[in-house]
Enzyme design. Structure first.
Site, PDB file in Angstrom:
ATOM      1  N   SER A  55      78.644 -30.522-119.154  1.00 20.52           N
ATOM      2  CA  SER A  55      77.581 -31.482-118.919  1.00 20.52           C
ATOM      3  C   SER A  55      78.131 -32.914-118.900  1.00 20.52           C
ATOM      4  O   SER A  55      79.101 -33.164-118.203  1.00 20.52           O
ATOM      5  CB  SER A  55      76.483 -31.268-119.964  1.00 20.52           C
ATOM      6  OG  SER A  55      75.290 -31.874-119.559  1.00 20.52           O
ATOM      7  N   GLN A  56      77.564 -33.837-119.715  1.00 21.21           N
ATOM      8  CA  GLN A  56      78.032 -35.225-119.622  1.00 21.21           C
ATOM      9  C   GLN A  56      79.529 -35.363-119.946  1.00 21.21           C
ATOM     10  O   GLN A  56      80.181 -36.307-119.491  1.00 21.21           O
ATOM     11  CB  GLN A  56      77.200 -36.166-120.505  1.00 21.21           C
ATOM     12  CG  GLN A  56      77.447 -36.046-122.001  1.00 21.21           C
ATOM     13  CD  GLN A  56      76.637 -37.048-122.849  1.00 21.21           C
ATOM     14  OE1 GLN A  56      75.741 -37.711-122.353  1.00 21.21           O
ATOM     15  NE2 GLN A  56      76.940 -37.148-124.131  1.00 21.21           N
TER      16      GLN A  56
ATOM     17  N   ASP B  70      69.046 -25.258-112.771  1.00 20.76           N
ATOM     18  CA  ASP B  70      69.166 -26.229-113.864  1.00 20.76           C
ATOM     19  C   ASP B  70      67.882 -27.034-114.047  1.00 20.76           C
ATOM     20  O   ASP B  70      67.438 -27.725-113.134  1.00 20.76           O
ATOM     21  CB  ASP B  70      70.332 -27.178-113.556  1.00 20.76           C
ATOM     22  CG  ASP B  70      70.891 -27.838-114.795  1.00 20.76           C
ATOM     23  OD1 ASP B  70      70.097 -28.194-115.677  1.00 20.76           O
ATOM     24  OD2 ASP B  70      72.123 -27.988-114.878  1.00 20.76           O
TER      25      ASP B  70
ATOM     26  N   HIS C   1      71.095 -24.669-116.940  1.00 20.35           N
ATOM     27  CA  HIS C   1      72.189 -25.528-117.388  1.00 20.35           C
ATOM     28  C   HIS C   1      73.203 -24.796-118.285  1.00 20.35           C
ATOM     29  O   HIS C   1      72.837 -24.261-119.320  1.00 20.35           O
ATOM     30  CB  HIS C   1      71.584 -26.705-118.159  1.00 20.35           C
ATOM     31  CG  HIS C   1      72.520 -27.871-118.296  1.00 20.35           C
ATOM     32  ND1 HIS C   1      73.133 -28.464-117.228  1.00 20.35           N
ATOM     33  CD2 HIS C   1      72.950 -28.546-119.393  1.00 20.35           C
ATOM     34  CE1 HIS C   1      73.891 -29.471-117.650  1.00 20.35           C
ATOM     35  NE2 HIS C   1      73.804 -29.536-118.958  1.00 20.35           N
TER      36      HIS C   1
ATOM     37  N   MET D 169      75.986 -33.483-124.408  1.00 17.69           N
ATOM     38  CA  MET D 169      75.042 -34.203-125.259  1.00 17.69           C
ATOM     39  C   MET D 169      74.372 -33.234-126.243  1.00 17.69           C
ATOM     40  O   MET D 169      73.980 -32.137-125.859  1.00 17.69           O
ATOM     41  CB  MET D 169      73.988 -34.828-124.346  1.00 17.69           C
ATOM     42  CG  MET D 169      72.836 -35.481-125.012  1.00 17.69           C
ATOM     43  SD  MET D 169      71.675 -36.083-123.748  1.00 17.69           S
ATOM     44  CE  MET D 169      70.530 -34.743-123.653  1.00 17.69           C
TER      45      MET D 169
END
Ligand SMILES: *[C@@H]1O[C@H](CO)[C@@H](O)[C@H](O)[C@H]1NC(C)=O
Ligand SMILES: *[C@@H]1O[C@H](CO)[C@@H](O)[C@H](O)[C@H]1NC(C)=O
Length: 300
Positions: A108-109, A226, A282, A34
């Site tokens: 990530s996503q 994270d 992250h 994202m």
């Protein structure tokens, strides 16, 4: 070395040209997170460059949704994951260099979208899936609001709880499609338009199980420090224990695993699930680690 990666071989006697890929390495598909795009030189552009140096001649596709980098970033927020996966499936299907399969790396996503792709789009075939900080059981919290003791954070997530499952929000905001309210599992499974579907939490789709199980390896990297993902256990396919939002539960103790509704238990027994952890925030990893733990083990 062959300059072009496609080596046309003329078979004498047969008037056919067969394309042979010159690299011995399995192609790689990258899916960004994202707020990122396929190709920013400071993020995935750099990853792609390093991979090409490490694995000469390799074919790399970095997922781009839309016609420009700006559109690509915007679609990471506003294009429904179903549509994203459908489009990426088409692109990969039309790429002759991927016909023998590929390895996938999600950021990530992008990780849960790649898993959706593996489950919904068996051709071309995904071999290894590397998930870097993916949210396989969704999120319950806002980026940088990790501290549960902070009252504002808890307030905001309770507020978003009501909005996230409104159908127009599900259609409009990508992140709402993997919003997972542990206080109301029933509403989540009924109204999450993406995650509950690919996790077989509405109905059991056997195709999803078969396709996921056909992966050679599913590697999940969790970042222990994270502050973007709540709970971080989601990066290992775990989540909060249902009914509350403090105590986390490992994948192996959760219903999705115990009832084997997605085939993960079998994959675990077959040694296909790999749980890797890093201490940082992250997506904070260095190349030395990436080379030793990801490239050498799964991509060579
Ligand atoms: C199961 O998933 C496949 C692949 O996405 C899809 O074609 C099929 O319609 C799904 N089946 C059900 C019952 O939803
Ligand atoms: C790279 O990351 C690994 C794992 O977190 C760490 O042990 C190592 O010290 C780091 N190396 C450098 C040069 O920062």
């Amino acid at each position: 070395m062959i300059l072009n990666c496609i080596l046309p071989v003329l078979i004498v006697g047969i008037s056919a040209i067969i394309s042979v890929s010159c690299s011995q390495f399995t192609p790689i598909v990258l899916w960004h997170g994202m707020g990122d795009s396929c190709c920013f030189p400071f993020s995935l552009g750099a990853v792609q460059k390093r991979l090409s140096e490490e694995l000469p001649g390799i074919h790399i596709v970095s997922v781009k949704l839309g016609n420009s980098l700006v559109e690509d970033v915007e679609n990471g927020y506003f294009m429904h994951p179903d549509k994203q996966i459908e489009e990426v499936c088409k692109v990969l299907n039309n790429d002759p260099q991927l016909s023998d399969g590929y390895n996938a790396i999600g950021f990530s996503q992008g990780s849960q979208f790649l898993r959706g792709l593996a489950q919904r789009c068996p051709e071309p075939k995904m071999k290894n899936l590397i998930s870097l900080g993916g949210q396989h059981q969704g999120v319950y919290g806002l980026p940088n609001c990790a501290s549960l003791s902070h009252p504002t954070c808890d307030y905001i997530r309770r507020l978003l709880n009501h909005a996230a499952y409104l159908s127009w929000v599900q259609k409009l905001l990508v992140q709402a499609t993997y919003w997972h309210d542990p206080l109301n599992e029933g509403e989540y499974s009924a109204k999450s338009t993406f995650l509950a579907d690919i996790n077989n939490e509405r109905i059991i789709n056997k195709t999803y199980i078969e396709n996921l199980q056909s992966l050679e390896n599913f590697v999940m990297v969790k970042f222990n420090g994270d502050t973007m993902v709540q709970p971080t256990e989601s990066e290992w396919f775990g989540f909060y224990k249902p009914g509350q939002s403090k105590e986390v539960q490992k994948l192996q103790d959760s219903a999705i695993y115990v009832n084997d509704q997605l085939g993960l238990k079998q994959m675990d027994q077959d040694g296909k699930l790999h749980f890797v952890e890093l201490p940082g925030n992250h997506l904070q990893f260095n190349w030395t680690w990436f080379e030793g733990n990801i490239v050498d083990k799964y991509l060579r």
